[in-house]
Design a protein around this motif. Structure first.
Motif, PDB file in Angstrom:
ATOM      1  N   VAL A 239      -7.725  20.809 -17.445  1.00 26.14           N
ATOM      2  CA  VAL A 239      -8.757  21.059 -16.438  1.00 26.14           C
ATOM      3  C   VAL A 239      -9.298  22.486 -16.536  1.00 26.14           C
ATOM      4  CG1 VAL A 239      -7.854  19.335 -14.833  1.00 26.14           C
ATOM      5  CG2 VAL A 239      -7.071  21.719 -14.655  1.00 26.14           C
ATOM      6  N   SER A 240      -8.599  23.355 -17.272  1.00 27.80           N
ATOM      7  CA  SER A 240      -9.105  24.709 -17.491  1.00 27.80           C
ATOM      8  C   SER A 240     -10.105  24.745 -18.638  1.00 27.80           C
ATOM      9  CB  SER A 240      -7.945  25.671 -17.783  1.00 27.80           C
ATOM     10  OG  SER A 240      -7.054  25.744 -16.697  1.00 27.80           O
ATOM     11  N   PHE A 241      -9.903  23.904 -19.635  1.00 26.46           N
ATOM     12  CA  PHE A 241     -10.790  23.884 -20.803  1.00 26.46           C
ATOM     13  C   PHE A 241     -11.925  22.867 -20.671  1.00 26.46           C
ATOM     14  CE2 PHE A 241      -7.209  26.094 -22.702  1.00 26.46           C
ATOM     15  CZ  PHE A 241      -7.806  26.937 -23.626  1.00 26.46           C
ATOM     16  N   ALA A 242     -11.705  21.768 -19.941  1.00 29.51           N
ATOM     17  CA  ALA A 242     -12.681  20.678 -19.898  1.00 29.51           C
ATOM     18  C   ALA A 242     -14.062  21.087 -19.376  1.00 29.51           C
ATOM     19  CB  ALA A 242     -12.127  19.519 -19.064  1.00 29.51           C
ATOM     20  N   PRO A 243     -14.166  21.931 -18.320  1.00 28.27           N
ATOM     21  CA  PRO A 243     -15.501  22.226 -17.789  1.00 28.27           C
ATOM     22  C   PRO A 243     -16.376  23.052 -18.723  1.00 28.27           C
ATOM     23  CG  PRO A 243     -13.772  22.810 -16.208  1.00 28.27           C
ATOM     24  CD  PRO A 243     -13.116  22.583 -17.521  1.00 28.27           C
ATOM     25  N   ASN A 244     -15.803  23.630 -19.761  1.00 29.15           N
ATOM     26  CA  ASN A 244     -16.513  24.634 -20.535  1.00 29.15           C
ATOM     27  C   ASN A 244     -17.628  24.088 -21.409  1.00 29.15           C
ATOM     28  OD1 ASN A 244     -14.595  26.342 -19.431  1.00 29.15           O
ATOM     29  ND2 ASN A 244     -13.257  26.240 -21.214  1.00 29.15           N
ATOM     30  N   HIS A 245     -17.436  22.872 -21.977  1.00 26.57           N
ATOM     31  CA  HIS A 245     -18.432  22.333 -22.904  1.00 26.57           C
ATOM     32  C   HIS A 245     -18.720  20.856 -22.681  1.00 26.57           C
ATOM     33  CE1 HIS A 245     -18.166  26.012 -25.317  1.00 26.57           C
ATOM     34  NE2 HIS A 245     -16.864  25.919 -25.183  1.00 26.57           N
ATOM     35  N   LYS A 246     -17.787  20.133 -22.061  1.00 30.13           N
ATOM     36  CA  LYS A 246     -17.986  18.701 -21.885  1.00 30.13           C
ATOM     37  C   LYS A 246     -19.200  18.447 -20.993  1.00 30.13           C
ATOM     38  CE  LYS A 246     -14.073  17.837 -24.036  1.00 30.13           C
ATOM     39  NZ  LYS A 246     -13.781  19.219 -24.460  1.00 30.13           N
TER      40      LYS A 246
END
Length: 381
Positions: A239-246
């Protein structure tokens, strides 16, 4: 340290935009190392880990250890964020020092191979959201592009059509996947720098941790403890990485973009307080991080207003949203891809290519450009 300002003349549209932005950031001192900040964090890694081990042993064989598992998941994720900073050369000027911090923090304390992460993450930074080039959008269980959705077996069409709702529960398995991928990488034939060190560190971490858990807890409680700790660790990382590019624009295979647009148009910032900065390890400033990967984490918040203003002055769309709004966007996008929609989100690149009077393969000179990152401060070498 002087205030950051983007009030400078616009550079030529197809030429030195990134160079001009890099000069602004460099002159503002935002690429300087933050040794006090990082030495404090590095000292806390063994101290907090040892404290958690003591707490774990003292509490003993009880179901209360499920709360300890939550704390371990949080601690390991925060340590992983520190390893991410070191791998991007944010901590020291010396590449060797950063490498060894990444090895100790990542392999020995978290159980994630630095060599595996470096191989995967470097390709992501070079071509974010580019089909066929970014490994972060090439996952076996989730389709991020219509092409991937079309390749899934017909029997799982309903699941693929609702895959956005399964995306976050699947993240509970990400912790196991990260550890397994790390072990597989260091034992495979592909080249891995310092392979013996990585194997030794991973063996100590994985076997030592499992031995401690099963020594303190009965088998049933140990299994439950590991399920909670690994599940929440993977979920927190995800959930820390998912919002960045998806859910951001995808770059069709073969399309060329200049470095500034390639990094900004495909990335999304998450607005929030300094508490959110801490919880997400600075990953909420994804645009700034992709433009200047070696910028120390504490400087990302200060750099954001100048970079946003620069992008607005130069007609480069700068995306920023709230955390929960970003998760809704990710869920909706993945579901729409799974349903087979050919245009699951508004893609500025496709809109540009469809506009009349364009050259360079449908892209205007301001967008078409080289695919290699320009030399400059803050870029990985």
């Amino acid at each position: 340290m002087s205030e950051v300002s983007a009030s400078r003349p616009k550079p030529p549209a197809s030429g030195g935009e990134y160079t001009a932005l890099a000069a602004i950031i460099r002159d503002s001192g935002l690429l300087r190392r933050r040794y006090g900040y990082y030495w404090t964090k590095l000292a806390l890694v063994p101290a907090l880990t040892a404290a958690m081990v003591v707490v774990f042993v003292v509490i003993g064989d009880t179901w209360w250890q499920m709360f300890t598992a939550v704390l371990f998941a949080f601690l390991f994720t925060q340590i992983a964020f520190l390893g991410h900073d070191a791998a991007h050369r944010q901590i020291f000027r010396s590449g060797r020092w950063n490498d060894w911090v990444s090895l100790v923090v990542g392999d020995l304390f978290v159980g994630m191979s630095y060599g595996w992460w470096q191989h995967k993450h470097t390709r992501h930074h070079a071509n974010p959201n580019q089909e066929g080039a970014d490994p972060d959008i090439e996952l076996p269980v989730i389709a991020f592009t219509p092409r991937q959705a079309a390749q899934r077996p017909p029997g799982v069409r309903w699941l693929i059509g609702h895959q956005g709702w399964f995306f976050f529960p699947i993240l509970l398995l990400e912790g196991v996947s990260l550890h397994a991928s790390s072990v597989r990488r260091v034992l495979a034939r592909e080249p891995v720098k310092r392979r013996p060190v990585e194997i030794a560190f991973l063996a100590i971490r994985v076997l030592g941790y499992l031995g401690l858990v099963f020594w303190v807890l009965s088998p049933g409680k140990a299994a439950a403890f590991l399920a909670v700790q690994l599940g929440l660790f993977g979920f927190y990382m995800g959930v820390s990485f998912a919002p960045n590019h998806k859910g951001m624009p995808l770059v069709p295979h073969g399309v060329k973009l200049d470095f500034l647009r390639r990094q900004v148009l495909m990335s999304r910032n998450i607005r929030g307080s300094r508490a959110l900065d801490f919880l997400m390890g600075g990953l909420n400033y994804q645009i700034e991080h992709h433009l200047f990967p070696s910028m120390p984490r504490p400087h990302l918040r200060r750099a954001a207003p100048a970079i946003r203003a620069f992008c607005e002055e130069n007609g480069v769309h700068y995306t920023e949203t709230g955390l929960f709004r970003s998760y809704a966007i990710v869920t909706r996008h993945i579901n729409r891809v799974g349903l087979g929609e050919r245009d699951p989100f508004a893609c500025p690149l496709l809109e540009i290519r469809q506009a009349p009077g364009l050259d360079v393969g449908g892209l205007p000179p301001a967008v078409a450009g080289v695919t290699t990152a320009p030399p400059g401060p803050g870029l990985p070498g």
